[in-house]
Design a protein around this motif. Sequence first.
Motif, PDB file in Angstrom:
ATOM      1  N   TYR A1250       0.679  -1.283  -0.215  1.00 16.40           N
ATOM      2  CA  TYR A1250      -0.080  -0.151  -0.124  1.00 16.40           C
ATOM      3  C   TYR A1250       0.790   1.329   0.060  1.00 16.40           C
ATOM      4  CZ  TYR A1250      -3.512  -3.264   1.170  1.00 16.40           C
ATOM      5  OH  TYR A1250      -4.685  -4.543   1.330  1.00 16.40           O
ATOM      6  N   LYS A1251       1.906   1.435   0.602  1.00 17.68           N
ATOM      7  CA  LYS A1251       3.050   2.471   0.542  1.00 17.68           C
ATOM      8  C   LYS A1251       4.164   2.111   0.110  1.00 17.68           C
ATOM      9  CE  LYS A1251       1.254   3.641   5.391  1.00 17.68           C
ATOM     10  NZ  LYS A1251       1.646   4.325   6.768  1.00 17.68           N
ATOM     11  N   ASN A1252       4.009   2.517  -1.431  1.00 15.78           N
ATOM     12  CA  ASN A1252       5.084   2.326  -2.174  1.00 15.78           C
ATOM     13  C   ASN A1252       5.130   3.554  -3.136  1.00 15.78           C
ATOM     14  OD1 ASN A1252       3.586   1.275  -4.758  1.00 15.78           O
ATOM     15  ND2 ASN A1252       3.080  -0.159  -3.170  1.00 15.78           N
ATOM     16  N   ALA A1253       6.236   3.673  -4.074  1.00 12.89           N
ATOM     17  CA  ALA A1253       6.215   4.753  -4.934  1.00 12.89           C
ATOM     18  C   ALA A1253       5.440   4.783  -6.090  1.00 12.89           C
ATOM     19  CB  ALA A1253       7.883   4.436  -5.558  1.00 12.89           C
ATOM     20  N   LEU A1254       5.050   3.464  -6.598  1.00 15.88           N
ATOM     21  CA  LEU A1254       3.982   3.670  -7.341  1.00 15.88           C
ATOM     22  C   LEU A1254       2.478   4.151  -7.085  1.00 15.88           C
ATOM     23  CD1 LEU A1254       2.974   2.738 -10.591  1.00 15.88           C
ATOM     24  CD2 LEU A1254       2.696   0.532  -9.553  1.00 15.88           C
ATOM     25  N   LYS A1255       2.162   3.840  -6.060  1.00 16.10           N
ATOM     26  CA  LYS A1255       0.831   4.116  -5.450  1.00 16.10           C
ATOM     27  C   LYS A1255       1.058   5.683  -5.199  1.00 16.10           C
ATOM     28  CE  LYS A1255      -1.641   0.453  -4.847  1.00 16.10           C
ATOM     29  NZ  LYS A1255      -2.914   0.236  -5.366  1.00 16.10           N
ATOM     30  N   THR A1256       1.882   6.238  -4.498  1.00 20.72           N
ATOM     31  CA  THR A1256       2.096   7.799  -4.381  1.00 20.72           C
ATOM     32  C   THR A1256       2.130   8.466  -5.637  1.00 20.72           C
ATOM     33  OG1 THR A1256       3.420   7.076  -2.329  1.00 20.72           O
ATOM     34  CG2 THR A1256       3.542   9.444  -3.109  1.00 20.72           C
ATOM     35  N   ILE A1257       2.747   7.941  -6.804  1.00 22.82           N
ATOM     36  CA  ILE A1257       3.029   8.842  -7.858  1.00 22.82           C
ATOM     37  C   ILE A1257       1.669   8.711  -8.857  1.00 22.82           C
ATOM     38  CG2 ILE A1257       4.121   8.903 -10.022  1.00 22.82           C
ATOM     39  CD1 ILE A1257       6.568   8.085  -8.783  1.00 22.82           C
ATOM     40  N   GLN A1258       0.959   7.597  -8.472  1.00 27.21           N
ATOM     41  CA  GLN A1258      -0.312   7.530  -9.049  1.00 27.21           C
ATOM     42  C   GLN A1258      -1.453   8.615  -8.573  1.00 27.21           C
ATOM     43  OE1 GLN A1258      -1.340   3.416  -8.424  1.00 27.21           O
ATOM     44  NE2 GLN A1258      -0.922   2.744 -10.423  1.00 27.21           N
ATOM     45  N   ARG A1259      -1.174   8.896  -7.327  1.00 28.21           N
ATOM     46  CA  ARG A1259      -1.929   9.958  -6.703  1.00 28.21           C
ATOM     47  C   ARG A1259      -1.558  11.301  -7.008  1.00 28.21           C
ATOM     48  NH1 ARG A1259      -1.414   9.355  -0.546  1.00 28.21           N
ATOM     49  NH2 ARG A1259      -2.620  11.276  -0.711  1.00 28.21           N
ATOM     50  N   ALA A1260      -0.329  11.472  -7.345  1.00 19.94           N
ATOM     51  CA  ALA A1260       0.097  12.700  -7.731  1.00 19.94           C
ATOM     52  C   ALA A1260      -0.071  12.969  -9.056  1.00 19.94           C
ATOM     53  CB  ALA A1260       1.843  12.651  -7.893  1.00 19.94           C
ATOM     54  N   VAL A1261      -0.281  11.812 -10.063  1.00 19.62           N
ATOM     55  CA  VAL A1261      -0.676  12.127 -11.396  1.00 19.62           C
ATOM     56  C   VAL A1261      -2.267  12.387 -11.477  1.00 19.62           C
ATOM     57  CG1 VAL A1261      -1.381  10.736 -13.519  1.00 19.62           C
ATOM     58  CG2 VAL A1261       0.871  10.561 -12.607  1.00 19.62           C
ATOM     59  N   LEU A1263      -3.787  14.074  -9.116  1.00 19.07           N
ATOM     60  CA  LEU A1263      -4.082  15.358  -8.628  1.00 19.07           C
ATOM     61  C   LEU A1263      -3.522  16.383  -9.534  1.00 19.07           C
ATOM     62  CD1 LEU A1263      -2.762  15.170  -4.802  1.00 19.07           C
ATOM     63  CD2 LEU A1263      -5.222  15.641  -5.820  1.00 19.07           C
ATOM     64  N   CYS A1264      -2.460  16.258 -10.327  1.00 21.86           N
ATOM     65  CA  CYS A1264      -1.737  16.964 -11.697  1.00 21.86           C
ATOM     66  C   CYS A1264      -1.820  16.050 -12.906  1.00 21.86           C
ATOM     67  CB  CYS A1264      -0.591  17.510 -11.111  1.00 21.86           C
ATOM     68  SG  CYS A1264      -0.446  18.439  -9.431  1.00 21.86           S
ATOM     69  N   PRO A1265      -2.976  15.967 -13.670  1.00 18.45           N
ATOM     70  CA  PRO A1265      -2.573  15.123 -14.712  1.00 18.45           C
ATOM     71  C   PRO A1265      -2.193  15.978 -15.818  1.00 18.45           C
ATOM     72  CG  PRO A1265      -5.151  15.842 -14.255  1.00 18.45           C
ATOM     73  CD  PRO A1265      -4.402  16.248 -12.971  1.00 18.45           C
ATOM     74  N   ASP A1266      -1.986  17.385 -15.679  1.00 18.63           N
ATOM     75  CA  ASP A1266      -1.235  17.935 -16.808  1.00 18.63           C
ATOM     76  C   ASP A1266       0.085  18.162 -16.710  1.00 18.63           C
ATOM     77  OD1 ASP A1266      -3.822  18.442 -18.493  1.00 18.63           O
ATOM     78  OD2 ASP A1266      -4.215  20.328 -16.965  1.00 18.63           O
ATOM     79  N   ASP A1267       0.631  17.564 -15.600  1.00 18.72           N
ATOM     80  CA  ASP A1267       2.078  17.714 -15.257  1.00 18.72           C
ATOM     81  C   ASP A1267       3.090  16.859 -15.822  1.00 18.72           C
ATOM     82  OD1 ASP A1267       4.550  18.338 -14.314  1.00 18.72           O
ATOM     83  OD2 ASP A1267       4.015  18.248 -12.170  1.00 18.72           O
ATOM     84  N   PRO A1268       3.907  16.966 -16.837  1.00 13.86           N
ATOM     85  CA  PRO A1268       4.591  15.981 -17.618  1.00 13.86           C
ATOM     86  C   PRO A1268       5.442  15.405 -16.543  1.00 13.86           C
ATOM     87  CG  PRO A1268       5.552  18.113 -18.324  1.00 13.86           C
ATOM     88  CD  PRO A1268       4.151  18.326 -17.400  1.00 13.86           C
ATOM     89  N   ALA A1269       6.320  15.939 -15.614  1.00 18.60           N
ATOM     90  CA  ALA A1269       7.006  15.212 -14.639  1.00 18.60           C
ATOM     91  C   ALA A1269       6.603  14.421 -13.687  1.00 18.60           C
ATOM     92  CB  ALA A1269       7.733  16.608 -13.699  1.00 18.60           C
ATOM     93  N   ALA A1270       5.039  14.435 -13.614  1.00 20.67           N
ATOM     94  CA  ALA A1270       4.471  13.273 -13.022  1.00 20.67           C
ATOM     95  C   ALA A1270       4.216  12.133 -13.683  1.00 20.67           C
ATOM     96  CB  ALA A1270       2.965  13.670 -12.591  1.00 20.67           C
ATOM     97  N   TRP A1271       4.113  12.290 -14.976  1.00 19.20           N
ATOM     98  CA  TRP A1271       3.708  11.097 -15.921  1.00 19.20           C
ATOM     99  C   TRP A1271       5.374  10.536 -16.077  1.00 19.20           C
ATOM    100  CZ3 TRP A1271      -0.597   9.048 -17.292  1.00 19.20           C
ATOM    101  CH2 TRP A1271      -1.818   9.965 -17.087  1.00 19.20           C
ATOM    102  N   ALA A1272       6.278  11.223 -16.182  1.00 20.02           N
ATOM    103  CA  ALA A1272       7.582  10.816 -16.169  1.00 20.02           C
ATOM    104  C   ALA A1272       7.989   9.987 -15.121  1.00 20.02           C
ATOM    105  CB  ALA A1272       8.744  11.754 -16.302  1.00 20.02           C
ATOM    106  N   ALA A1273       7.638  10.600 -13.848  1.00 16.91           N
ATOM    107  CA  ALA A1273       7.884   9.812 -12.602  1.00 16.91           C
ATOM    108  C   ALA A1273       6.995   8.474 -12.643  1.00 16.91           C
ATOM    109  CB  ALA A1273       7.392  10.404 -11.297  1.00 16.91           C
ATOM    110  N   LEU A1274       5.901   8.309 -13.123  1.00 22.27           N
ATOM    111  CA  LEU A1274       5.174   7.138 -13.187  1.00 22.27           C
ATOM    112  C   LEU A1274       5.671   6.167 -14.124  1.00 22.27           C
ATOM    113  CD1 LEU A1274       2.213   5.664 -12.299  1.00 22.27           C
ATOM    114  CD2 LEU A1274       1.472   6.653 -14.565  1.00 22.27           C
ATOM    115  N   MET A1275       6.475   6.534 -15.168  1.00 17.72           N
ATOM    116  CA  MET A1275       7.358   5.624 -16.140  1.00 17.72           C
ATOM    117  C   MET A1275       8.285   5.087 -15.117  1.00 17.72           C
ATOM    118  SD  MET A1275       9.591   6.405 -19.485  1.00 17.72           S
ATOM    119  CE  MET A1275       8.089   6.357 -20.580  1.00 17.72           C
TER     120      MET A1275
END
Length: 1569
Positions: A1250-1261, A1263-1275
């Motif tokens: 439940y507490k991992n990088a993927l889950k956190t970055i998915q939440r960030a995406v 919240l900020c779907p227009d931020d390219p950095a968030a999508w790069a972090a998701l990759m």
Amino acid sequence: MSSKEVKAALKSARDAIKNKEFKEALKHCKTVLKLEKSNYNAWVFIGLAACELEQTDQSLTAYKKAIELDPEQLLAWQGLANLYEKTDQWDFKVELPNVYQKLVELYSSSDKNKCYDMIKKLSDIYQSDREQLKLAKVWQQLIQLKEEDGVEKKELVKLLKDMIQLLSEGLNETVQDNGIHQHLIAAFEKAMALVEPVPGEEHKKISADYLKSLSKLPCEEAKIKEACESVLSLYPNHSYPLEVLCGHYLKTGNMDENAVSCFSRLQDLAPNSGLSHLGLGTKSLQEGRYNDAIINLTKGLKQMSLSTGWCSLAEAQFKTHRYSDCAVSCSQGLKACEDEKLSSRLLSLKLQALVKSGEESATDEALDTFSQIPEAEKEPSMLALKGRAYLNKGQIDRALQVSSDLLDSNPDLVEGLALRALAYLAEGQQQLAEESLLKVVSLNPNTGEYYFLLGKLYWEMGPETRKDRSKAHTHFLKAAKFDPHLGCAFRYLGHYYREVAGDRGRAQGCYKKAFELNGDDNESGAASVDLSIEQGDMETALRILQSVTEKATPGSAKWAWMRRGLYYLKVEQHQQAVADLQAALRADPEDWVCWECLGEAYLKRRSFTAALKAFSRAHQLQPSSIYSVYQAAAIKQTLGKFKEAAAEYLLITTKQDYVPALKGLGECQLSLAKSLMEDCRDGGAIDLIEKAIQNLFRAVQLRPDLSCLWKLLGDASTAVSIVSPNRAQVLVPASLAGLDSSSQANRLNQVQMLKVGERCYARALKLMPEAPSLWYDLGLNYYRQAACQSALTEENQNSPSQDLEKAQQCLKKSIMMDSGNYSYWNTLGVVSMNKGLENFALAQHCFIKSIQVEPNNVVAWTNLGTLYLKKENIELAHEAFKIAQSLEPLYVNCWIGQALIAEGVGSYDTMDLFRHTTELSTHMEGVKGYAYWVCSTMLDKSNRNTELYRYNIVQMNAISAAQVALSKYTERIQSDPEAFTMLGYLNEHLHLNRQALQAYQRAVELLQSTPSSEELAFSLGNYGRALCNLGQLEDAVRAYKSTPLQDLSDLVGLALAYCRSGLLQESIATYERALAVASSEKEKAYLLTALALLQHRHGNLDSAKTLLFKCSMLKEPISESLLCLCALGLVHSDATLAAAALAELLKQDSTSEGVVQQQCLLTCALLALRGSYVAVQREASRAVHRNPGNPSLWALLSRVVPQFYPRKANGGAVAGYVACLSSMTQGKRALLYSGLNQLATGRHSGEDKYKNALKTIQRAVLLCPDDPAAWAALMAACHIENTSCYLSGSAPCRQSLEHTLMSVVSMKVQNVEEIERPLAQSLEGWVLQQAVTGLMMEGQLDQAEALCTQVLSVSPEHPAVLLSLRQVQCQRLLLASPEPVLPEVVLEQLNKAVLMNPTNLGAWHWLADVYRSQGLLVQAVMAYRQSLQLASQLGVHSYQVASLLRLALLALGPCMVGVTGNDWKDLVMEATTEVLKLGSFPVAHLFQALLQFVDKMNSRETRRLLERLVYTSSQDFPVTVAQVASWYLLRHLHAKHDQELIDVLLQHAKKKDDQRLLVFHSLLTRSSS
């Protein structure tokens, strides 16, 4: 020898026995016997000595010899008894009672106590052997001895009671002896004769026990009667003697007069005695009084279960045709029955009951019962019952077969003929059934059942027979005559009298009789109640219902509960109706009619929620029922759930034109429209009003005579007066609008709709001219028309005063009809106070009158306060408003009045009061007042740091609240330029730039038609600023040029627009023009700073510095100039300039959160520029500790940790999470930082689901779907997940996402602002490399190569893509063979590709890995050194550490395999030492420890270095490092044979769950042994 010698020998034998010298005693005794063979004592001594020596046979022979010599002597008998007691032989046990008996005889004359002891022993033996007769004789002997001894009567009585208790136990024996009975009776009689006093409790108890024993003995009846009468004479109130007699009568079956008298006497003495009820019930059964028998037998069996009683009850129930109860009684009787004859009788009776019940569920039980009856197959009547069981089961063929078999053996067998007739009836062959039944009746003319079957056949036969049902009537009468307990016959007689003869009285009597005979006959009971209600005899009906419901079990008697519930509903006893209808539903939960009735009862009781559930259930059971749907909708409407109610009404109106549903639908839609108008959602309200008018007009067309429908139409038409005139365009049916009905619907404006409402009210008044509420509604309509007079069409030329006069007259008319309605008085006062009339005296009179009618009248008090306020009487207005507030604190108008008073007197509470009005509800006056005060407070820059500002604006969230409220205001009032200006200002503060532009544009449009040029210029300036914020720079320039350009703000705005448009010269000129207009030093400072920035963009660095230095020399320097100067130093790597500017900046006030964050950011940037990477994290941490409530500092800490101090990435993740919780604005970006920190720690879903990088970055995406950095972090997070799957050996589940995520990032990059475009493009390049890396990891080299080729086709000279292509091609060559050797040409091309990307640190690492794989270690070292040098130049701390650690690992390889020389060892030490200078890195310590292990394996230093890594207490210490160190430590300890430290290490491994180390230890142990 002489007698002296004999005596001496006997004496010696006696002494030897005393001394337990038994062998010596035997010798002496034998000596005596040689002299005197018949010496009694010698034989006794021999027996005693032999017994002690366990010589049983010798002892027995000696004792018997002694007894033969003198049988009356005690010694031998005592010794023999002692021998028998000691020896465990069965023959001795048998002889022992005889010995005791002899001892009793001997002791009786010498020692009574020993005699009693012997009797006790005898009693115990006889009792254990169950020899009751001998036991009785022994006790008799004891009692005689006691009597001879002259003991007291009490002791004798006690002995007799003990004797009775012992002998009573023998009465339960199967085999009984008459002698025992006689002894027992004698003991009782003697005890009763001896006991005192008489009568007394003890005597009473003994008498009761005596009677109980007599009842068990096979005595004559006379004996029992005599004993009972004797006891009754002494104890007339004692019931037990009668119980004994009654039990005897029941057992013998004697039911003569004496028995009945006994039963009656017992019932008088003990009303709850079961025996009396059983006896009376049995007597009633014999006399044919079956109902009395059932009542008494049931009562008796409740007290005691008796098989004969159950049999009698079953017979009575069978006679009264209660077959189910009969079967149950037979089953109960069989449980308690032990008599085979009675059991067979019960089984036969049970079979008849089960068969005649006619229930299919009882068929299997009936057949099972048939199989239990002995010789049932030989009994024709039993076989006939078996055939009827088959018939009940639906097996007609088997039933016909049974009947045929019976009739073949006996053609005139009644049971066989009846069975055949029933089978024919089941097949529908009525003629054949009639023939068989007629033969049955002729053979057995006295059985009512057969007459009933024949009558029922005639009742149900063809149409001709149905016309003349006299034959059926005749047979029903005969059935009732021969079997008066046959309830079904009376039921059909009731049918005949009701349906054929039309005699309601006789029918009711027959139904009543049928129901009395069979309480389960619901049809008869219901018919009897229905006929009683028809004849108006409610008492009889209620009496029947009451009797049924009292006896009913839960889930039964539905018809009775239902009818009584409806009666209570009719007489408005709603609570009782609910209870009865609920009971009816327990019997049949699927009865939708009953659910509707229950819903109606709940509704009458005002239990709306329960009623709604009931009607919903009824609709589920019967979807076609409109009534349940309508009532559910009406309830939801009552509960205020208008949307749900409208949906329910719509279900009805789409199927048919149901006027109540149309009316309800219109009301709901009108209510929804009003609620939307309260929230200023006028567009939706108008749509709902249109729908309401359409539905109500449909209802009016169906029922034009209903005044309520016209009234609702008037309400809907008048409701549009509240909304803006632009919105009030309603589509109305042509005929309602006063047009030709053949024309289409017409869209009317606000005034026309009010006219329609006027006509609707007039139509309603024609139907109900005396309704005051309609006059009131019409008056309100005229008042609304007067308010909209400015928008009148040409068709109506009436002046506002005329409409007001009409409104006044209508309201007066309503007051004349109903002067007690306070609303009428209040509204008349409002109309009289209006501008067209201004009759303030009348208005005051009306408000006061309204208050007199209803003292708790908040509206009238508020209106009275408004009147006083208008007349400038502040004190009276304040008092009126205060009273209104006390009456209803939630009424907004009185608060607005108080706010206006506070504003007039200049109170500080004004803003609070206006804010409170917006919290209560949306009122136009309160909204505008609050927005005005919010904007005024914000425009005053001097109060920003005051407590009042923080409370009113910040804590109360004033900007957002005012913006929301003002948006509603402008939705309603669209002609107020001031409101639009304030709305634009508030939107700007909330960064809602598009909405701000729309508001300013509307303000400009409204002001262009006004003569006020100053206000227009102000609005144009605002409009230009909004255009500039949105990037519409050309329009912004035009807007600013439309102003006189005399104001500083307009000049600055124009200059900024020029700057953003790229017109730098024009911007500089405009700023210089503004500099001439500036009046204060502070304004000049800002302008100089702006000019410096423009000069820097021009490339004039010195000019920019000069302007900034000049700015700092002013009297009022600003922090922004120092900030720019510091940034200038950082950008150009001028640490001295940046440090000096930062030092000056830190001297200024830094209380605000933004300034603190800026200062911390600049300090961290300066430290990074100087290479103090650890200090960056420390500085951010210090700032957080100094300002823990500043979320931007937490976000900054989370941002710098993974870049400059990744070891603390866990803390960085926590910091980002804190920032996310503290501020939504900062949280969007901080959540991404938190995810990056988790990436740095390698936290994947395999470690924590439940507490991992993927889950956190998915939440960030999200919240900020227009931020390219968030999508790069998701990759990157997906790459981490796949990598962890590869390492763990499981299949990756996030493959083939590279293309999708790369395309998303490319799309998002196109939408970023111009200033962020370079960074975004760099990010796009990184994403490409990441995509290629992911494809290579998945083994999709073709796709990776195709991706690189595709990009190169667009940008052929792109070095990063070319490098990626070379990496893919290299990977393909390396996988081509197990040990590939790359040619020199390939290595040269790879080197060139890396040199084309000189700043790509990862490329140098990759090239070093390629060299290492080819065995070119020197080249690999050079590549790592090149990356280290590049990382130092670029200031990338993480790559410095990575390069040094990779270099150390590379050098450690040759050391581990034993390569000679110190070059590689020195390189390891050099690299690790440099790493440790940058920070504490456990991997570096591990490399040093491994180098020490290779160099000096058995040294203490080796152990010390390894133990420091293994036994660390740090929580964030890498597990892998500790495990590797533990392996080498174990090898070191094995080499030194240090078992104690090995045990400590193994214990530590178990604690850490390091199974691999334990396995390794076992392998080492095995290899060493």
